[in-house]
Write an enzyme that holds these catalytic residues in place. Structure first.
Site, PDB file in Angstrom:
ATOM      1  N   HIS A  19      -1.891   0.708   7.254  1.00 20.35           N
ATOM      2  CA  HIS A  19      -2.388   1.054   5.809  1.00 20.35           C
ATOM      3  C   HIS A  19      -2.156   2.631   5.324  1.00 20.35           C
ATOM      4  CE1 HIS A  19      -4.293   0.309   2.072  1.00 20.35           C
ATOM      5  NE2 HIS A  19      -5.175   1.290   2.422  1.00 20.35           N
TER       6      HIS A  19
ATOM      7  N   CYS B 234       0.712  -1.127  -0.089  1.00 23.49           N
ATOM      8  CA  CYS B 234       0.018   0.063  -0.176  1.00 23.49           C
ATOM      9  C   CYS B 234       0.791   1.276  -0.145  1.00 23.49           C
ATOM     10  CB  CYS B 234      -0.943  -0.193   1.215  1.00 23.49           C
ATOM     11  SG  CYS B 234      -0.184   0.114   2.872  1.00 23.49           S
TER      12      CYS B 234
ATOM     13  N   ASP C 252      -7.967   5.445  -2.699  1.00 26.23           N
ATOM     14  CA  ASP C 252      -7.230   4.153  -2.210  1.00 26.23           C
ATOM     15  C   ASP C 252      -7.015   3.214  -3.321  1.00 26.23           C
ATOM     16  OD1 ASP C 252      -5.898   2.288  -0.830  1.00 26.23           O
ATOM     17  OD2 ASP C 252      -7.575   1.807   0.593  1.00 26.23           O
TER      18      ASP C 252
END
Length: 707
Positions: A467, A423, A483
């Site tokens: 994250h 991520c 995202d």
């Protein structure tokens, strides 16, 4: 020579006697147990030194080695203190102070020779148990601490009665009874003793490294954090728990790109350090509220869902839906937030903020810059965002916990060559392209998701839920969450990291001891969740029971208790406890005296011996007393020896019990016989010339003779 010989044979003072081996073994066992809670923060050399020093003392007890003399002890102390000073490097924190204390306890073993040294080390180890609570307050560590203290108390009993039959069993029984007797008073004092700040809550200045997110991010940082299953925080909701895809726990914003590292470009305004109440958020939760129990991070940021507002006064909103503590969270902290029905969103950016969120290095990653330029020429801001997400969704990009090492111009390599990352990689690349296209963007770091605890009562957010995502500023809409991970690996957002990397098999691959690694084993998962539930309730209602929690509880009682009333009530509880303990002890003493007829019989024998000039000596055995009585009064020798054998049989036989009726009758007859024998012996010893002072029998005999 005789004088010197007499001096050498004189008994040593009690404090200089050699320690009993069993008592020393209990002391060493307690030391080992009390070191375990600090295994993760003490340096390896210090743990090894403590083990060697304690083992040295035990080997000296068994006679295999000798304890060092004064000069050798001094040399060992100087060497270990020198290593300690080299290790701490001038840092003075609670960690380093506690480490030095452990070193001092270890060195104490080399001079533990006498009973006095045992008592000194006993109290030092009790203090070590309290030091452990500075670093670990979970229920399992608390039970381990209490077990160590129990070992100390058993060792103390063994020290004072080493030869007592069934000493081990009776020692644990006495401890159990003492625990049951004191438990009600302890519970009452725990509930009502006033928890006044700042005395009750002292900040812990610690240099200990914590697992968790930091205020900077390189491409591989969060992928490394994903290998940890440690708890980050737990959350209890007053209403329905949000779906997994909506659980974005915001922590901090990274907006400055320094080479390959994202940092906070603008430091938060200075705010004086204040006290952090660890029990913020008391009372019933409303439907829109949620409680967060945060593990120690040594950072000031608090994690919250987007659109939240502070309810408890131990957090405050800094900016951009970010919340902060008055000082770093160095112990578990509970705080309360509420979700707003309509979050406020900015619709314009000032010139300064716009420059801040468009910052990029002057060169590097030319292909990513070219892509941004092409998108800028053809599309509006929202279309650029949609195009980037479609690119991630349609092209072969992979979400992996095993990202390759990125070469120079890593964003170009990720977007056009490698196409494998975590991520942090994709969030950094997306932010770079958006900024290069003229769209203000920033990286938000926090956690996403969370799994249900036992019974679904709360959520557990772990470190592998860390994250990073992107927020872009769209004119007319404000900051919009973007995202890229949701486009590349939707399972990560919908159900968690485990499902996202299931095919790769990299979930917690470096963490063999984590129960979460074996979540497919139902028994392991159930046991892990039940243990977490117990620990969660312990943290909330025991460790977290402090000023606000106490006052909230007191407000529900009739009479409106305040600090002053709590003080009076506490004093009353202590006084009542002491009074009840005194009355119970007195009643038990009188009851024991009434019940133990055998002891009264022995007391009568002692009084009889004293009357005939044979007083009982301190520590004398019944057989020794009978022997002295036989020498002084030969007429009663046989009765005295038989009486002494019965006393020994009663008190020291393996199956002894309270004297039954037959035994008491025999003892009573023996005592009566002994009294008659001593009276006859005394009558024969008395002068017979005058009646004065004679017994009535002798006086009658004299009258008969005179007639």
């Amino acid at each position: 020579m005789r004088l010197l010989s007499g001096l050498r044979s004189a008994p040593e003072p009690e404090d200089s006697r050699v320690l009993p081996s069993r008592a020393l073994l209990w002391l060493i066992g307690s030391f080992v147990l009390l070191l375990l809670p600090q295994w993760d923060r003490l340096p390896l050399w210090l743990m090894a030194a403590c083990a060697v020093l304690a083992a040295w003392r035990w080997l000296a007890q068994t006679g295999r080695v000798r304890l060092p003399g004064r000069w050798l002890r001094t040399a060992i102390m100087l060497v270990l203190v020198g290593v300690y000073l080299a290790t701490v490097q001038g840092r003075f924190t609670v960690d380093t102070a506690a480490s030095f204390f452990v070193l001092a306890v270890g060195l104490k073993w080399l001079e533990t020779r006498s009973l006095r040294d045992f008592y000194v080390l006993f109290f030092i180890l009790v203090y070590l148990a309290t030091v452990n609570f500075l670093f670990h307050q979970e229920i399992l560590w608390a039970l381990l601490n209490f077990t160590g203290i129990a070992f100390l108390l058993v060792g103390l009993q063994v020290l004072n009665a080493p030869d007592l039959p069934a000493g081990m069993t009776s020692g644990w029984r006495r401890l159990g009874m003492l625990f049951l007797k004191t438990l009600p008073v302890v519970v009452l004092l725990f509930v009502f003793f006033p928890r006044m700040a700042p005395l009750w809550s002292v900040p812990l200045v610690s240099g200990e490294a914590r697992t968790g997110i930091s205020d900077s991010m390189r491409p591989g940082d969060i992928s490394n954090l994903a290998q940890s299953s440690e708890r980050a925080f737990r959350v209890t909701f007053g209403g329905e728990i949000p779906p997994h895809r909506d659980r974005y726990w915001r922590g901090l914003i990274l907006d400055y790109l320094d080479g390959e590292t994202w940092r906070q470009g603008q430091r938060e305004p200075f705010r004086p350090l204040g006290r952090v109440a660890v029990d913020g958020g008391v009372g019933e939760l409303k439907a829109s509220e949620y409680d967060v129990l945060l593990e120690p991070t040594d950072q000031r940021w608090a994690f919250a869902l987007e659109g939240s507002e502070a309810v408890s006064d131990n957090v405050y909103e800094a900016s951009a839906d970010l919340f902060r503590f008055p000082r770093p969270a160095d112990s578990p902290v509970r705080y309360r937030l509420a979700l707003q029905s309509e979050p406020d969103e900015a619709t314009e950016l000032g010139a300064t903020e716009r420059r801040r969120y468009l910052q990029l290095p002057p060169d590097g990653n030319p292909r990513a810059r070219a892509l941004a330029a092409d998108l800028r020429r053809e599309m509006a801001d929202e279309d650029i965002v949609v195009n980037l997400l479609e690119r991630f969704r349609q092209q072969p990009y992979f979400y992996t916990l095993r990202p390759p090492a990125m070469p120079e111009n890593g964003i170009d390599a990720l977007l056009f060559d490698v196409r494998r990352g975590f991520c942090a990689h994709y969030a950094g690349a997306t932010t770079f392209v958006l900024r290069a296209a003229g769209i203000p963007a920033r990286i938000v770091v926090g956690y996403q998701g969370g799994e249900a605890g036992a019974g679904g009562e709360y959520l557990i957010v772990r470190q592998y839920d860390a994250h990073a995502w992107v927020e872009a500023f769209i004119a007319g809409r404000g900051w919009v969450r973007i995202d890229p991970t949701a486009a590349i690996a939707p399972n990560r957002i919908e159900s968690g990291l485990r499902d996202a990397v299931a095919e790769e098999g990299s979930f917690l691959e470096n963490n063999w001891t984590s129960p979460q690694r074996y979540a497919d084993v139902a028994l392991v998962q159930w046991a892990s969740l039940q243990l977490d539930r117990i620990n969660y309730q312990w943290q909330r209602w025991v460790v977290g029971y402090q000023g606000q929690s106490q006052m909230d509880l007191m407000s529900r009682l009739p009479g409106g208790f305040g600090i002053r009333e709590l003080g009076y009530l506490t004093a009353g509880i202590v006084g009542a406890g002491l009074l009840v303990a005194g009355l119970v002890s007195a009643l038990q003493l009188r009851r024991g005296e009434r019940r133990d007829a055998f002891r009264r019989m022995v007391d009568n024998w002692h009084q009889l011996c004293k009357r005939v000039g044979v007083p009982v000596r301190h520590g004398e055995t019944p057989s020794g007393l009978a022997a002295r009585l036989a020498r002084a009064e030969p007429a009663a020798a046989d009765s005295a020896r038989l009486f002494a054998r019965m006393v020994n049989s009663h008190y020291y036989s393996a199956d002894r019990d309270l004297a039954d009726g037959q035994e008491l009758k025999r003892m009573r007859r023996l005592l009566a016989t002994m009294k008659r024998q001593l009276r006859r012996r005394g009558a024969r010893k008395k002068p017979t010339g005058r009646g004065r002072g004679l017994s009535s029998t002798h006086q009658q005999q004299l009258r008969g003779n005179s007639q």
